[in-house]
Design a protein around this motif. Sequence first.
Motif, PDB file in Angstrom:
ATOM      1  N   GLU A   6      -6.169  35.322   8.812  1.00 61.01           N
ATOM      2  CA  GLU A   6      -6.149  33.976   9.373  1.00 61.01           C
ATOM      3  C   GLU A   6      -5.679  34.026  10.823  1.00 61.01           C
ATOM      4  N   SER A   7      -6.065  33.011  11.569  1.00 65.61           N
ATOM      5  CA  SER A   7      -5.583  32.857  12.944  1.00 65.61           C
ATOM      6  C   SER A   7      -5.632  31.383  13.318  1.00 65.61           C
ATOM      7  N   GLY A   8      -4.948  31.048  14.401  1.00 68.52           N
ATOM      8  CA  GLY A   8      -5.028  29.689  14.916  1.00 68.52           C
ATOM      9  C   GLY A   8      -3.830  28.814  14.630  1.00 68.52           C
ATOM     10  N   GLY A   9      -2.847  29.327  13.913  1.00 66.04           N
ATOM     11  CA  GLY A   9      -1.667  28.524  13.651  1.00 66.04           C
ATOM     12  C   GLY A   9      -0.850  28.322  14.919  1.00 66.04           C
ATOM     13  N   GLY A  10       0.148  27.461  14.822  1.00 66.83           N
ATOM     14  CA  GLY A  10       0.996  27.209  15.971  1.00 66.83           C
ATOM     15  C   GLY A  10       1.811  25.956  15.781  1.00 66.83           C
ATOM     16  N   SER A  11       2.362  25.478  16.884  1.00 62.60           N
ATOM     17  CA  SER A  11       3.185  24.274  16.863  1.00 62.60           C
ATOM     18  C   SER A  11       2.478  23.147  17.583  1.00 62.60           C
ATOM     19  N   VAL A  12       2.589  21.958  17.033  1.00 56.80           N
ATOM     20  CA  VAL A  12       1.925  20.801  17.610  1.00 56.80           C
ATOM     21  C   VAL A  12       2.738  19.558  17.284  1.00 56.80           C
ATOM     22  N   GLN A  13       2.607  18.543  18.104  1.00 56.73           N
ATOM     23  CA  GLN A  13       3.284  17.278  17.824  1.00 56.73           C
ATOM     24  C   GLN A  13       2.474  16.452  16.832  1.00 56.73           C
ATOM     25  N   ALA A  14       3.157  15.577  16.152  1.00 59.49           N
ATOM     26  CA  ALA A  14       2.496  14.694  15.197  1.00 59.49           C
ATOM     27  C   ALA A  14       1.357  13.937  15.885  1.00 59.49           C
ATOM     28  N   GLY A  15       0.243  13.859  15.176  1.00 61.45           N
ATOM     29  CA  GLY A  15      -0.943  13.218  15.734  1.00 61.45           C
ATOM     30  C   GLY A  15      -1.896  14.182  16.401  1.00 61.45           C
ATOM     31  N   GLY A  16      -1.437  15.404  16.603  1.00 55.79           N
ATOM     32  CA  GLY A  16      -2.253  16.407  17.260  1.00 55.79           C
ATOM     33  C   GLY A  16      -3.205  17.097  16.301  1.00 55.79           C
ATOM     34  N   SER A  17      -3.898  18.099  16.834  1.00 62.65           N
ATOM     35  CA  SER A  17      -4.898  18.822  16.059  1.00 62.65           C
ATOM     36  C   SER A  17      -4.722  20.327  16.207  1.00 62.65           C
ATOM     37  N   LEU A  18      -5.147  21.034  15.185  1.00 65.35           N
ATOM     38  CA  LEU A  18      -5.204  22.492  15.211  1.00 65.35           C
ATOM     39  C   LEU A  18      -6.435  22.931  14.447  1.00 65.35           C
ATOM     40  N   ARG A  19      -6.948  24.075  14.833  1.00 70.11           N
ATOM     41  CA  ARG A  19      -8.079  24.653  14.121  1.00 70.11           C
ATOM     42  C   ARG A  19      -7.687  26.040  13.646  1.00 70.11           C
ATOM     43  N   LEU A  20      -7.708  26.232  12.344  1.00 71.51           N
ATOM     44  CA  LEU A  20      -7.428  27.535  11.757  1.00 71.51           C
ATOM     45  C   LEU A  20      -8.748  28.254  11.484  1.00 71.51           C
ATOM     46  N   SER A  21      -8.718  29.548  11.682  1.00 77.13           N
ATOM     47  CA  SER A  21      -9.890  30.370  11.399  1.00 77.13           C
ATOM     48  C   SER A  21      -9.547  31.421  10.372  1.00 77.13           C
ATOM     49  N   CYS A  22     -10.554  31.834   9.621  1.00 77.14           N
ATOM     50  CA  CYS A  22     -10.373  32.858   8.594  1.00 77.14           C
ATOM     51  C   CYS A  22     -11.560  33.801   8.670  1.00 77.14           C
ATOM     52  N   ALA A  23     -11.272  35.084   8.797  1.00 74.29           N
ATOM     53  CA  ALA A  23     -12.332  36.085   8.877  1.00 74.29           C
ATOM     54  C   ALA A  23     -12.162  37.112   7.773  1.00 74.29           C
ATOM     55  N   ALA A  24     -13.237  37.404   7.086  1.00 76.02           N
ATOM     56  CA  ALA A  24     -13.224  38.409   6.029  1.00 76.02           C
ATOM     57  C   ALA A  24     -13.927  39.656   6.522  1.00 76.02           C
ATOM     58  N   SER A  25     -13.432  40.796   6.117  1.00 78.28           N
ATOM     59  CA  SER A  25     -14.064  42.056   6.482  1.00 78.28           C
ATOM     60  C   SER A  25     -14.101  42.963   5.267  1.00 78.28           C
ATOM     61  N   GLY A  26     -14.922  44.009   5.353  1.00 74.09           N
ATOM     62  CA  GLY A  26     -15.066  44.921   4.231  1.00 74.09           C
ATOM     63  C   GLY A  26     -16.436  44.778   3.608  1.00 74.09           C
ATOM     64  N   ILE A  27     -16.607  45.440   2.505  1.00 76.37           N
ATOM     65  CA  ILE A  27     -17.894  45.411   1.825  1.00 76.37           C
ATOM     66  C   ILE A  27     -17.969  44.143   0.976  1.00 76.37           C
ATOM     67  N   ILE A  28     -18.732  43.196   1.441  1.00 74.04           N
ATOM     68  CA  ILE A  28     -18.860  41.920   0.752  1.00 74.04           C
ATOM     69  C   ILE A  28     -20.330  41.618   0.551  1.00 74.04           C
ATOM     70  N   PHE A  29     -20.758  41.607  -0.694  1.00 73.66           N
ATOM     71  CA  PHE A  29     -22.156  41.315  -0.960  1.00 73.66           C
ATOM     72  C   PHE A  29     -22.423  39.817  -0.973  1.00 73.66           C
ATOM     73  N   SER A  30     -21.505  39.079  -1.532  1.00 73.39           N
ATOM     74  CA  SER A  30     -21.670  37.630  -1.528  1.00 73.39           C
ATOM     75  C   SER A  30     -20.314  36.964  -1.736  1.00 73.39           C
ATOM     76  N   ILE A  31     -20.104  35.907  -0.993  1.00 74.68           N
ATOM     77  CA  ILE A  31     -18.879  35.132  -1.117  1.00 74.68           C
ATOM     78  C   ILE A  31     -19.176  33.907  -1.977  1.00 74.68           C
ATOM     79  N   ASN A  32     -18.488  33.790  -3.080  1.00 74.80           N
ATOM     80  CA  ASN A  32     -18.730  32.674  -3.994  1.00 74.80           C
ATOM     81  C   ASN A  32     -18.004  31.403  -3.598  1.00 74.80           C
ATOM     82  N   GLY A  33     -16.935  31.560  -2.856  1.00 77.60           N
ATOM     83  CA  GLY A  33     -16.180  30.382  -2.454  1.00 77.60           C
ATOM     84  C   GLY A  33     -15.131  30.745  -1.428  1.00 77.60           C
ATOM     85  N   MET A  34     -14.669  29.728  -0.740  1.00 74.25           N
ATOM     86  CA  MET A  34     -13.624  29.893   0.257  1.00 74.25           C
ATOM     87  C   MET A  34     -12.633  28.753   0.101  1.00 74.25           C
ATOM     88  N   GLY A  35     -11.428  28.988   0.554  1.00 74.61           N
ATOM     89  CA  GLY A  35     -10.452  27.917   0.430  1.00 74.61           C
ATOM     90  C   GLY A  35      -9.240  28.122   1.305  1.00 74.61           C
TER      91      GLY A  35
END
Length: 114
Positions: A6-35
């Motif tokens: 994961e990446s993109g965390g941090g500190s923000v004031q109430a009412g603000g926005s953040l975008r978190l990212s998630c990257a998978a690596s390795g041998i992956i034939f199919s991803i059934n779900g994310m969360g």
Amino acid sequence: QVQVVESGGGSVQAGGSLRLSCAASGIIFSINGMGWHRQAPGKQRELVATLTSGGIANYADSVKGRFTISRDNAKKMSLLMNSLKPEDTAVYYCTITVGRTDYWGQGTQVTVSS
């Protein structure tokens, strides 16, 4: 071996926005779900949002209308968090489901100040 980061965390004031990212690596034939899950200090880990391989998203009531989960490509997804509240403060974890196995990231801290 599947790895999730994961990446993109941090500190923000109430009412603000953040975008978190998630990257998978390795041998992956199919991803059934994310969360995304989160765990606040002294509280149990809770489910925040899920996205099926078919593109169906589900959200916890506490984040509906404020958070948006999306898949950017075959091995990457994001969580856009708007109108953040102090109660959103937590460590956020990404999960990738490959077959019947859930792979977890190490977590990224989100802190929302009032």
